[in-house]
Design a protein around this motif. Structure first.
Motif, PDB file in Angstrom:
ATOM      1  N   THR A  15     -35.973  58.341 -39.357  1.00  0.00           N
ATOM      2  CA  THR A  15     -37.043  58.030 -40.310  1.00  0.00           C
ATOM      3  C   THR A  15     -36.475  57.832 -41.707  1.00  0.00           C
ATOM      4  N   LYS A  16     -35.487  58.624 -42.058  1.00  0.00           N
ATOM      5  CA  LYS A  16     -34.866  58.524 -43.381  1.00  0.00           C
ATOM      6  C   LYS A  16     -34.137  57.201 -43.551  1.00  0.00           C
ATOM      7  N   TYR A  17     -33.355  56.824 -42.523  1.00  0.00           N
ATOM      8  CA  TYR A  17     -32.572  55.590 -42.653  1.00  0.00           C
ATOM      9  C   TYR A  17     -33.438  54.345 -42.488  1.00  0.00           C
ATOM     10  N   ALA A  18     -34.557  54.455 -41.772  1.00  0.00           N
ATOM     11  CA  ALA A  18     -35.445  53.298 -41.606  1.00  0.00           C
ATOM     12  C   ALA A  18     -36.056  52.870 -42.931  1.00  0.00           C
ATOM     13  N   GLN A  19     -36.098  53.766 -43.930  1.00  0.00           N
ATOM     14  CA  GLN A  19     -36.667  53.433 -45.228  1.00  0.00           C
ATOM     15  C   GLN A  19     -35.662  52.747 -46.156  1.00  0.00           C
ATOM     16  N   LYS A  20     -34.423  52.583 -45.665  1.00  0.00           N
ATOM     17  CA  LYS A  20     -33.399  51.869 -46.438  1.00  0.00           C
ATOM     18  C   LYS A  20     -33.015  50.609 -45.666  1.00  0.00           C
ATOM     19  N   PRO A  21     -33.655  49.480 -45.970  1.00  0.00           N
ATOM     20  CA  PRO A  21     -33.519  48.280 -45.131  1.00  0.00           C
ATOM     21  C   PRO A  21     -32.077  47.836 -44.907  1.00  0.00           C
ATOM     22  N   LYS A  22     -31.272  47.767 -45.971  1.00  0.00           N
ATOM     23  CA  LYS A  22     -29.904  47.270 -45.803  1.00  0.00           C
ATOM     24  C   LYS A  22     -29.080  48.204 -44.922  1.00  0.00           C
ATOM     25  N   LEU A  23     -29.213  49.468 -45.148  1.00  0.00           N
ATOM     26  CA  LEU A  23     -28.482  50.450 -44.357  1.00  0.00           C
ATOM     27  C   LEU A  23     -29.003  50.500 -42.930  1.00  0.00           C
ATOM     28  N   ALA A  24     -30.307  50.376 -42.758  1.00  0.00           N
ATOM     29  CA  ALA A  24     -30.903  50.457 -41.425  1.00  0.00           C
ATOM     30  C   ALA A  24     -30.408  49.325 -40.531  1.00  0.00           C
TER      31      ALA A  24
ATOM     32  N   THR B  17     -39.530  48.491 -38.763  1.00  0.00           N
ATOM     33  CA  THR B  17     -40.537  47.423 -38.856  1.00  0.00           C
ATOM     34  C   THR B  17     -41.876  47.974 -39.326  1.00  0.00           C
ATOM     35  N   GLU B  18     -42.142  49.230 -39.012  1.00  0.00           N
ATOM     36  CA  GLU B  18     -43.357  49.858 -39.537  1.00  0.00           C
ATOM     37  C   GLU B  18     -43.249  50.051 -41.047  1.00  0.00           C
ATOM     38  N   HIS B  19     -42.039  50.429 -41.509  1.00  0.00           N
ATOM     39  CA  HIS B  19     -41.839  50.591 -42.950  1.00  0.00           C
ATOM     40  C   HIS B  19     -41.950  49.256 -43.669  1.00  0.00           C
TER      41      HIS B  19
ATOM     42  N   ALA C  64     -31.763  52.891 -30.688  1.00  0.00           N
ATOM     43  CA  ALA C  64     -31.859  51.629 -31.424  1.00  0.00           C
ATOM     44  C   ALA C  64     -33.310  51.165 -31.499  1.00  0.00           C
ATOM     45  N   LEU C  65     -34.043  51.302 -30.387  1.00  0.00           N
ATOM     46  CA  LEU C  65     -35.444  50.896 -30.374  1.00  0.00           C
ATOM     47  C   LEU C  65     -36.274  51.788 -31.305  1.00  0.00           C
ATOM     48  N   ASP C  66     -35.993  53.094 -31.306  1.00  0.00           N
ATOM     49  CA  ASP C  66     -36.726  53.992 -32.209  1.00  0.00           C
ATOM     50  C   ASP C  66     -36.490  53.617 -33.670  1.00  0.00           C
ATOM     51  N   LEU C  67     -35.235  53.332 -34.010  1.00  0.00           N
ATOM     52  CA  LEU C  67     -34.918  52.945 -35.387  1.00  0.00           C
ATOM     53  C   LEU C  67     -35.602  51.632 -35.755  1.00  0.00           C
TER      54      LEU C  67
END
Length: 469
Positions: free
Chosen positions: A137-146, A171-173, A163-166
């Motif tokens: 959840t933390k990394y999903a909020q950083k698009p470039k890093l995600a 995409t939700e973020h 990978a699917l969870d991330l």
């Protein structure tokens, strides 16, 4: 014996009515609710599982060798057209099952990004990233890093679930407005076998951003669902938006080739060369098509073009040697095969070269040399069904009936899709008076190649014998 002299030129190496079902209500409901279920009996020319039903007038097995699924061997090795036998345990063991061996490490591994977390710290004995300790959840909020992290998890670690969870969190973020994440979710669904869900994601991504890669992924989904006509229409619609795109034209050619419509495939491969005259796959496939169309001189020009482009491997010199032999340019034949043997990287390639040298020996009338070449083929590859068949024919000419019968049985068990071993067994059994075994083998030959005239004549003769008895 003359009728049994039915040699198969493996030649160019690749650069491959329903009974009523009594089903209860629960079974019917299960079929209706299964979105991935496809029709058990496809219409002619609409299925890859029944390529013989193609309306394109494809080549027969007597002209062009086929693989176990019935498709003609193509001029270029692709994952979907491998000519091997996937049913064997050896093939399954050799197939890479993890991305650690099947895919290169992606450059977007995040190695140059300092993430400041214990889960990303490396040590010599442990993994680069400990996925179980990641806060997705933390990394999903950083698009470039995600995106970099997703590439690492999906391609290097082959952990499709994480990978699917991330991708879902990312995409939700992004409020479902980032087409790139939808494509990645579709790739995960495809890897998990959820083809209908993958289709929805790719279609949604195409609505937001028209990309060639997304079209290719969606076409892979349709091919896995055994819907080649839908994939063809998708490629043609993509060509309307991306005129002259080589990958789309090549995709159409591949589908036609898998559907046994070789003439249409050759036309599209020529269109590929109009856009990119250095496309190796198109040149190789057109050259292979000319070779099996009794035009070795024209095929030789295409393979020489590959040589001029810098392609330098065993397969190319093997094909050059065969083209030179059938074009009656004997001065270059043996030197090409010699170079092919020198460049062979494994025993299977060496076996192909020795097998073709055996055909050259048959062509010049040196049957002793042919016998030795086929023996060397089996030394390098003990599962070479065509070599067993041809050795059996040579043994029959020597009068060694039992050895020939044993070799033919081995060939038919290794390659049940070939009609030659079954036909030769039928001829041999008919000669020695074993009419029942001859009839059984002839039926197997007809099942493998319904259009074989000699088999039909033999079955007709045997039925007349049975009628007289």
């Amino acid at each position: 014996i003359q009728a049994a002299w039915n040699l198969k030129t493996r030649a160019l190496t690749e650069m491959v009515y329903v009974d009523e079902i009594d089903m209860d209500q629960e079974g019917i409901a299960e079929m209706i609710l299964d979105e991935n279920a496809i029709a058990q009996v496809a219409r002619p020319g609409t299925s890859l599982k029944l390529p013989g039903t193609s309306q394109g007038g494809g080549p027969s097995p007597a002209v062009r060798p086929v693989n176990q699924s019935g498709r003609p061997i193509t001029g270029f090795v692709r994952p979907s057209t491998q000519s091997g036998r996937p049913s064997t345990m050896e093939q399954a063991i050799r197939t890479p099952r993890t991305a650690l061996t099947a895919r290169p490490i992606t450059s977007a591994s995040g190695g140059y990004v300092r993430l400041g977390t214990a889960s990303m710290l490396t040590n010599p004995d442990g993994p680069f990233i400990n996925l179980s300790r990641l806060n997705l959840t933390k990394y999903a909020q950083k698009p470039k890093l995600a995106k970099a992290l997703f590439e690492y998890i999906f391609h290097h670690e082959n952990d499709v679930k994480n990978a699917l969870d991330l991708a879902a969190l990312a995409t939700e973020h992004a409020q479902f407005k980032d087409w790139w994440w939808k494509v990645q979710i579709g790739k995960c669904y495809y890897r998990l076998g959820l083809y209908r869900e993958a289709e929805k994601q790719f279609k949604s991504a195409l609505k937001q951003q028209d990309m060639v890669d997304t079209i290719l992924y969606l076409a892979k989904v349709y091919l896995r669902l055994d819907q080649p006509v839908t994939a063809l229409n998708l490629f043609k619609q993509g060509l309307d938006r991306f005129p002259g795109e080589v990958t789309l034209i090549c995709g159409i050619a591949r589908i036609y080739e898998e559907m046994n419509n070789i003439s249409s495939a050759a036309e599209y491969y020529k269109d590929v060369l109009k856009q990119d005259n250095t496309h190796v796959e198109a040149i190789a496939c057109i050259g292979s098509n000319h070779f099996y169309s009794d035009q070795p001189e024209i095929a030789l020009r295409f393979y020489r073009r590959l040589l001029q482009m810098g392609v330098y491997n065993c397969q190319l010199f093997n094909n050059l040697g065969l083209c030179c032999f059938y074009a009656q340019q004997y001065d270059m034949t043996l030197s090409s095969f010699e170079r092919a043997l020198f460049l062979a990287e494994n025993e299977e390639e060496t076996a192909d070269v020795w097998y073709n040298l055996g055909h050259v020996a048959v062509g010049i009338g040196d049957l002793n040399l042919a016998y030795q070449c086929f023996k060397l083929t089996l030394v390098n590859n003990n599962d070479y069904a065509e070599a067993y068949n041809n050795l059996a024919v040579l043994e029959m000419r020597k009068g060694h009936t039992e050895q020939a019968r044993a070799l033919l049985q081995t060939a038919s068990s290794l390659a049940p899709h070939m009609y030659e071993p079954h036909f030769n067994v039928a001829i041999l059994s008919e000669k020695v008076g074993d009419l029942q075994r001859s009839y059984t083998a002839a039926q197997k030959s007809e099942e493998a190649f319904p259009g074989h005239v000699d088999t039909q004549q033999l079955i007709k003769q045997l039925k007349e014998h049975f009628t007289m008895l």
